[in-house]
Scaffold this active site. Sequence first.
Site, PDB file in Angstrom:
ATOM      1  N   HIS A 147       0.776  -1.069  -0.197  1.00  0.00           N
ATOM      2  CA  HIS A 147      -0.032   0.045   0.074  1.00  0.00           C
ATOM      3  C   HIS A 147       0.920   1.374   0.055  1.00  0.00           C
ATOM      4  O   HIS A 147       2.084   1.012  -0.018  1.00  0.00           O
ATOM      5  CB  HIS A 147      -1.034   0.076   1.200  1.00  0.00           C
ATOM      6  CG  HIS A 147      -0.376  -0.196   2.601  1.00  0.00           C
ATOM      7  ND1 HIS A 147       0.312   0.755   3.185  1.00  0.00           N
ATOM      8  CD2 HIS A 147      -0.416  -1.223   3.449  1.00  0.00           C
ATOM      9  CE1 HIS A 147       0.800   0.403   4.371  1.00  0.00           C
ATOM     10  NE2 HIS A 147       0.204  -0.820   4.474  1.00  0.00           N
ATOM     11  N   HIS A 200       3.987   1.506   2.157  1.00  0.00           N
ATOM     12  CA  HIS A 200       5.319   1.016   1.690  1.00  0.00           C
ATOM     13  C   HIS A 200       6.069   1.720   0.545  1.00  0.00           C
ATOM     14  O   HIS A 200       7.171   1.792   0.428  1.00  0.00           O
ATOM     15  CB  HIS A 200       4.958  -0.576   0.861  1.00  0.00           C
ATOM     16  CG  HIS A 200       4.316  -1.486   1.629  1.00  0.00           C
ATOM     17  ND1 HIS A 200       3.123  -1.904   1.653  1.00  0.00           N
ATOM     18  CD2 HIS A 200       4.961  -1.933   2.908  1.00  0.00           C
ATOM     19  CE1 HIS A 200       2.864  -2.656   2.817  1.00  0.00           C
ATOM     20  NE2 HIS A 200       3.908  -2.845   3.644  1.00  0.00           N
ATOM     21  N   CYS A 232      -0.497 -11.857  19.385  1.00  0.00           N
ATOM     22  CA  CYS A 232      -1.162 -11.324  18.218  1.00  0.00           C
ATOM     23  C   CYS A 232      -0.577 -11.525  16.852  1.00  0.00           C
ATOM     24  O   CYS A 232       0.779 -11.020  16.712  1.00  0.00           O
ATOM     25  CB  CYS A 232      -1.263  -9.891  18.258  1.00  0.00           C
ATOM     26  SG  CYS A 232      -1.958  -8.858  16.911  1.00  0.00           S
ATOM     27  N   CYS A 256       0.789  -8.398  14.735  1.00  0.00           N
ATOM     28  CA  CYS A 256       1.872  -7.816  15.157  1.00  0.00           C
ATOM     29  C   CYS A 256       3.078  -8.694  15.064  1.00  0.00           C
ATOM     30  O   CYS A 256       4.166  -8.214  15.107  1.00  0.00           O
ATOM     31  CB  CYS A 256       1.966  -7.033  16.471  1.00  0.00           C
ATOM     32  SG  CYS A 256       0.633  -5.802  16.723  1.00  0.00           S
ATOM     33  N   CYS A 274      -6.222  -6.723  20.225  1.00  0.00           N
ATOM     34  CA  CYS A 274      -5.114  -5.825  19.937  1.00  0.00           C
ATOM     35  C   CYS A 274      -5.678  -4.400  19.156  1.00  0.00           C
ATOM     36  O   CYS A 274      -6.442  -4.458  18.319  1.00  0.00           O
ATOM     37  CB  CYS A 274      -4.123  -6.386  19.023  1.00  0.00           C
ATOM     38  SG  CYS A 274      -2.728  -5.438  18.140  1.00  0.00           S
ATOM     39  N   HIS A 307      -5.062  -4.523  15.466  1.00  0.00           N
ATOM     40  CA  HIS A 307      -5.733  -5.673  14.747  1.00  0.00           C
ATOM     41  C   HIS A 307      -6.983  -5.947  15.784  1.00  0.00           C
ATOM     42  O   HIS A 307      -6.936  -7.414  16.114  1.00  0.00           O
ATOM     43  CB  HIS A 307      -4.747  -6.900  14.680  1.00  0.00           C
ATOM     44  CG  HIS A 307      -3.541  -6.516  13.947  1.00  0.00           C
ATOM     45  ND1 HIS A 307      -2.252  -6.159  14.668  1.00  0.00           N
ATOM     46  CD2 HIS A 307      -3.249  -6.278  12.654  1.00  0.00           C
ATOM     47  CE1 HIS A 307      -1.339  -5.632  13.778  1.00  0.00           C
ATOM     48  NE2 HIS A 307      -1.816  -5.790  12.468  1.00  0.00           N
ATOM     49  N   LYS A 334      -7.093   5.469   9.733  1.00  0.00           N
ATOM     50  CA  LYS A 334      -5.983   4.698   9.640  1.00  0.00           C
ATOM     51  C   LYS A 334      -6.425   3.832   8.289  1.00  0.00           C
ATOM     52  O   LYS A 334      -7.203   3.728   8.116  1.00  0.00           O
ATOM     53  CB  LYS A 334      -6.067   3.779  10.840  1.00  0.00           C
ATOM     54  CG  LYS A 334      -5.105   3.044  11.371  1.00  0.00           C
ATOM     55  CD  LYS A 334      -5.355   2.305  12.288  1.00  0.00           C
ATOM     56  CE  LYS A 334      -5.025   0.949  12.267  1.00  0.00           C
ATOM     57  NZ  LYS A 334      -4.228  -0.067  12.168  1.00  0.00           N
ATOM     58  N   LYS A 385      -7.632  -2.561   5.504  1.00  0.00           N
ATOM     59  CA  LYS A 385      -8.379  -3.351   4.646  1.00  0.00           C
ATOM     60  C   LYS A 385      -9.985  -3.366   4.953  1.00  0.00           C
ATOM     61  O   LYS A 385     -10.676  -3.189   3.940  1.00  0.00           O
ATOM     62  CB  LYS A 385      -7.884  -4.579   4.584  1.00  0.00           C
ATOM     63  CG  LYS A 385      -6.974  -4.890   3.423  1.00  0.00           C
ATOM     64  CD  LYS A 385      -6.595  -6.299   2.978  1.00  0.00           C
ATOM     65  CE  LYS A 385      -5.376  -6.962   4.079  1.00  0.00           C
ATOM     66  NZ  LYS A 385      -5.034  -8.218   3.770  1.00  0.00           N
TER      67      LYS A 385
END
Length: 509
Positions: free
Chosen positions: A27, A30, A135, A138, A152, A155, A310, A313
């Site tokens: 995304h 990166h 997690c 992570c 988390c 997540h 944030k 997905k």
Amino acid sequence: MFVSHTPMAKRSYYISTSIPYVNAAPHIGHALEFVQADVLARYHRRRGDDVFFLTGTDENSLKNVIAAETAKVQVKDWVERLAKVFKNLAQKLSISNNDFIRTSAEKRHIDGAKKLWNACRPEDIYKKKYKGLYCIGCEEFKTMKDLQGGRCEEHPNQDIQEVEEENYFFRLSAYQDRLEKLIADDALLIVPESRKNEILSFIRGGLEDFSISRSRERAKDWGVPVPGDQNQIMYVWVDALSNYITALDYADNGEKYQKYWVGGDNICHLIGKNITRFHAVYWPAILLSAGVRLPQTLFVHGFFTINGQKISKSLGNVIDPFDLIEKYGTDALRYYLLSEIPSHEDGDFSIEKFEARYNGNLANGLGNYAARVLTLAHNANIANWNANVANEEIQEKIKGTRKTVSEKIDDFKLHEALSTIWELISFGDKYINENKPWAKSVEDGSPEQASEARFREITIYNALYILENVAELLKPFLPETADKVLRAIQHSGKNIEVNKLPPLFPRLQ
Ligand SMILES: [Zn+2]
């Protein structure tokens, strides 16, 4: 008098990105890290340093295994497919990396990771029964206080795994004082200061030993085996971090390892703010234990939000960098990433902001200045360019700009380096507007006309000189655009041949 008989050896500069998991396509975040690292690599090459620029993919994660299972594909095939996508993105972004390491597929990495494990002091690695909350998102154990309602924060849609097994542990607690001192003294420099302070307070809160392996079963039979214990697989972060030296052939004590690491002048890791702890605490502790030197610098960048939210997905707001390159071009995306997000902090992405910056700074600012100057210079028919010397004020301005840009890049303030270059563009624009070379071209053979024609030539020469310097300064940031401009200005003997260019950044409607 001291006479040096050997030419000065080039300083080495080793820059790495973090290696992303390949559980999903890249995304915009990166793309940001690729581009920031590329600016540093290109800038240091231009300064004459011997640069090694590494990127790659982190393939031994459980996340990747689960992504492959979901897609009903063999893990090996999945990670290979995704690694290609990341490589392709690097290419499309004109990233000048010297190497790309894949942590699941390459012998140099597997062997190197094992060698580093074995090099650690025997008393630092021990086996212990352990129970904890993990997690997978992570790839990290969590304590109850890290979690919110048992989930988390990063997540929230993933279940936390309760793990109970015997693993190898690393005696991190033994390195607390040394790590604190190294970071407090900037022997391991963390930029920006705010991240350094965060890490220092984390270390001062007390370092606990951490698990560095998991059962083969929990790892789903994927990853780097622990040397001498076929039932355990290395914790993905332990093998992943070692990529920075395994890529240099640490396993064979290779030439690159000697040059860029052991004897390296400047070793710098570029990372995102979420993984500072791994790079500022775990990685140096492992290196200390193994008797391997530490890197000098950690540059920590912020994150993008998308329209204030944030990137996620589940929110469906993931922006595909390939689409942006396709639509706006590589350098337009590079420019946005490098100018919109302050290198040390978070930034926000929106198409509106992207297009506003594109039209305002690329189509109008840089594009317009280049088109104006190249057209003026092309049409001017100047016979003897070398009769001209850039005026002192302009030379001073350029000197000052160069100095500031270098300082900003050295401080990892890439957005400020860019805005400094844009000030030079505005300066050039103002210079042309005030001197109006186009208004001084009437040929009537009179002495007044001759002096006006001379003034016109000098003005155009100065404007071109500014443009050439702008392009030189832009090389690390917008390499394609800089090359286009510089190729349009050909010096040959006393003459300069100037070609007009199609719009560098056509205006968006
Ligand atoms: Zn998580």
